[in-house]
Scaffold this active site. Structure first.
Site, PDB file in Angstrom:
ATOM      1  N   TYR A 150      -4.574  -4.295   8.962  1.00 56.17           N
ATOM      2  CA  TYR A 150      -3.212  -3.995   8.516  1.00 56.17           C
ATOM      3  C   TYR A 150      -2.332  -3.623   9.717  1.00 56.17           C
ATOM      4  CZ  TYR A 150       0.711  -1.435   6.556  1.00 56.17           C
ATOM      5  OH  TYR A 150       1.982  -0.992   6.279  1.00 56.17           O
ATOM      6  N   LYS A 154       0.881  -5.922  11.577  1.00 53.55           N
ATOM      7  CA  LYS A 154       2.249  -5.438  11.780  1.00 53.55           C
ATOM      8  C   LYS A 154       2.605  -5.399  13.266  1.00 53.55           C
ATOM      9  CE  LYS A 154       3.665  -4.200   7.576  1.00 53.55           C
ATOM     10  NZ  LYS A 154       5.012  -4.285   7.019  1.00 53.55           N
TER      11      LYS A 154
HETATM   12  N1  UFG Z   1      -6.788  10.604  -0.081  1.00 48.23           N
HETATM   13  C1  UFG Z   1      -7.745  11.294  -0.810  1.00 48.23           C
HETATM   14  N2  UFG Z   1      -7.967  10.888  -2.086  1.00 48.23           N
HETATM   15  C2  UFG Z   1      -7.324   9.855  -2.678  1.00 48.23           C
HETATM   16  C3  UFG Z   1      -6.342   9.166  -1.929  1.00 48.23           C
HETATM   17  C4  UFG Z   1      -6.120   9.552  -0.619  1.00 48.23           C
HETATM   18  O1  UFG Z   1      -8.369  12.219  -0.329  1.00 48.23           O
HETATM   19  O2  UFG Z   1      -7.602   9.544  -3.840  1.00 48.23           O
HETATM   20  C5  UFG Z   1      -6.530  11.019   1.306  1.00 48.23           C
HETATM   21  C6  UFG Z   1      -6.788   9.913   2.307  1.00 48.23           C
HETATM   22  O3  UFG Z   1      -8.152   9.874   2.661  1.00 48.23           O
HETATM   23  C7  UFG Z   1      -5.858  10.336   3.441  1.00 48.23           C
HETATM   24  C8  UFG Z   1      -4.687  10.996   2.738  1.00 48.23           C
HETATM   25  O4  UFG Z   1      -5.152  11.318   1.430  1.00 48.23           O
HETATM   26  O5  UFG Z   1      -6.499  11.275   4.232  1.00 48.23           O
HETATM   27  C9  UFG Z   1      -3.488  10.098   2.592  1.00 48.23           C
HETATM   28  O6  UFG Z   1      -3.923   8.851   2.057  1.00 48.23           O
HETATM   29  P1  UFG Z   1      -2.944   7.733   1.515  1.00 48.23           P
HETATM   30  O7  UFG Z   1      -3.791   6.608   1.017  1.00 48.23           O
HETATM   31  O8  UFG Z   1      -1.958   8.328   0.583  1.00 48.23           O
HETATM   32  O9  UFG Z   1      -2.135   7.305   2.792  1.00 48.23           O
HETATM   33  P2  UFG Z   1      -2.671   6.766   4.203  1.00 48.23           P
HETATM   34  O10 UFG Z   1      -2.371   7.845   5.198  1.00 48.23           O
HETATM   35  O11 UFG Z   1      -4.041   6.252   4.167  1.00 48.23           O
HETATM   36  O12 UFG Z   1      -1.779   5.478   4.342  1.00 48.23           O
HETATM   37  C10 UFG Z   1      -0.518   5.512   4.863  1.00 48.23           C
HETATM   38  C11 UFG Z   1       0.311   4.373   4.297  1.00 48.23           C
HETATM   39  C12 UFG Z   1      -0.254   3.071   4.737  1.00 48.23           C
HETATM   40  C13 UFG Z   1      -0.375   3.068   6.229  1.00 48.23           C
HETATM   41  C14 UFG Z   1      -1.203   4.231   6.690  1.00 48.23           C
HETATM   42  C15 UFG Z   1      -1.323   4.322   8.173  1.00 48.23           C
HETATM   43  O13 UFG Z   1       0.351   4.436   2.894  1.00 48.23           O
HETATM   44  O14 UFG Z   1       0.563   2.012   4.303  1.00 48.23           O
HETATM   45  O15 UFG Z   1      -0.608   5.422   6.248  1.00 48.23           O
HETATM   46  O16 UFG Z   1      -2.482   5.028   8.506  1.00 48.23           O
HETATM   47  F1  UFG Z   1      -0.961   1.960   6.671  1.00 48.23           F
END
Ligand code: UFG
Length: 348
Positions: A150, A154
């Site tokens: 991903y 980008k």
């Molecule tokens: N998390 C949980 N439980 C869940 C969902 C998420 O513990 O059910 C945690 C994840 O492990 C992470 C945090 O919550 O530590 C945030 O997770 P998200 O999935 O909400 O967001 P991300 O940080 O993984 O993703 C975001 C954007 C992506 C981007 C990414 C870059 O949504 O589009 O940051 O790292 F690519």
């Protein structure tokens, strides 16, 4: 301005369209509805009749896009359309390169063919990969080294835009672009007209709200053994309204020849546990959790240093309090328990 908004039926794109029409611009939404919702575009058409048009079109359809840009006399492109799940990108990398990288190439080509000179690209903090702790909060000068397809899909687009701008400068044609590197986008239109409806949902805050609203029984915390104060991952949550305001500022500031890169975050991080606690406060629901294993590819801490856009464009996030961000999302969730509807956005 006449603005083509790719992905304008999606979560962030639809909020951007709303702000564009509120600022007096005309919008052509281009969306293939694989992740977006026709219903979101319909809401926007009803808010600004005659100033929002919708085309069911894939960003890989270069010739058709160039024709649309010409017939709508577009001055600018805001490019949101993308697949944005890190885990999915690891499972289906070529799909991400086709949609996000080849798709952007097609759109940039169409803009060139139609003589559109301004391009604002939705990039991501995922292009930074896992920066060393001493580089967090992350500034735009931090090295970019993605750790998943991903992020690469980008980052390659940022490179294409730099080279396209170089070519335009050498050829004397006007072209300017900005790449906005988003941190974690959350919240919804405070007036409740638009919201976040991902299918499937994988983001932390919407999942907390799904539990609070009874759609899910509980949720899993992906790891509490990180090197952070409470052991869970830390992220920088920026309100979607602040994010689209940043787009407008950037779009209106772009001058021929510009190549701008901005981090869009608040500059403050919240851990997963703090987020869940905030959702409990806002919703009044206990939100049961279970502790699970780490999710592969999750960096422990991603927060933005947003000084550049503050200094250069005077951008200040209005929503700096996580509870307020969640309140706007919660309002949308309560009013729209089925999102944009049971049939909406089934994907294709
Ligand atoms: N998390 C949980 N439980 C869940 C969902 C998420 O513990 O059910 C945690 C994840 O492990 C992470 C945090 O919550 O530590 C945030 O997770 P998200 O999935 O909400 O967001 P991300 O940080 O993984 O993703 C975001 C954007 C992506 C981007 C990414 C870059 O949504 O589009 O940051 O790292 F690519």
């Amino acid at each position: 301005m006449n603005v083509l908004v790719s992905g304008g039926a999606g979560y962030i794109g639809s909020h951007a369209v709303l702000r564009l029409v509120e600022n007096g611009h005309q919008v052509l939404i281009v969306d293939n509805l694989s992740r977006g919702h026709r219903e979101a575009a319909a809401v926007l058409e009803s808010i600004a009749p005659g100033r929002v048009a919708f085309e069911d079109c894939d960003i890989l359809e270069t010739e058709r896009l160039a024709g649309l840009m010409t017939s709508h006399r577009c001055d600018a492109v805001l490019h949101f359309a993308a697949l944005a799940y890190v885990g999915e990108s690891v499972e289906q990398p070529l799909r991400y390169y086709r949609n996000n990288t080849a798709g952007a190439l097609s759109l940039i080509q169409a803009a060139e063919d139609a003589g559109v000179g301004r391009f604002v690209f939705s990039s991501t903090c995922a292009t930074y990969g896992e920066p060393p702790v001493d580089q967090v909060p992350i500034a735009e000068t931090c090295g970019q080294s993605p750790v998943n397809p991903y992020g690469w899909s980008k980052l390659m687009v940022e490179r294409m835009l730099i080279d396209r701008a170089g070519q335009a400068r050498a050829g004397g044609s006007p072209f300017a672009f900005a790449a906005l590197r988003y941190f974690n986008v959350a919240g919804a239109d405070p007036e409740g007209r638009l919201g976040e409806d991902h299918r499937p949902e994988s983001h932390l805050l919407p999942i907390c709200l799904e539990v609070a609203s009874g759609k899910r029984e509980s949720m899993t915390i992906f790891g509490d053994d990180y090197d952070t104060p409470d052991g869970t991952c830390i992220r920088d949550y920026v309100h979607v309204i602040d994010l689209v305001n940043a787009h407008l500022l950037v779009l209106e500031a772009l001058e021929p020849g510009d190549q701008r890169f901005y981090n869009i975050g608040v500059g403050r991080g919240y851990s997963v546990l703090e987020c869940i606690e905030a959702c409990r406060r806002v919703t009044g629901h206990p939100i049961p959790v279970t502790m699970g294993a780490r999710r592969p590819g999750d960096p422990p801490m991603l927060t933005a240093n947003p000084d550049r856009i503050r200094r250069e464009l005077g951008f200040e996030a209005r929503y700096t309090n996580l509870d307020e961000i969640i309140e706007t999302a919660w309002r949308w969730f309560q009013a729209n328990p089925q999102g944009y509807g049971p049939e909406a956005g089934s994907g294709r």
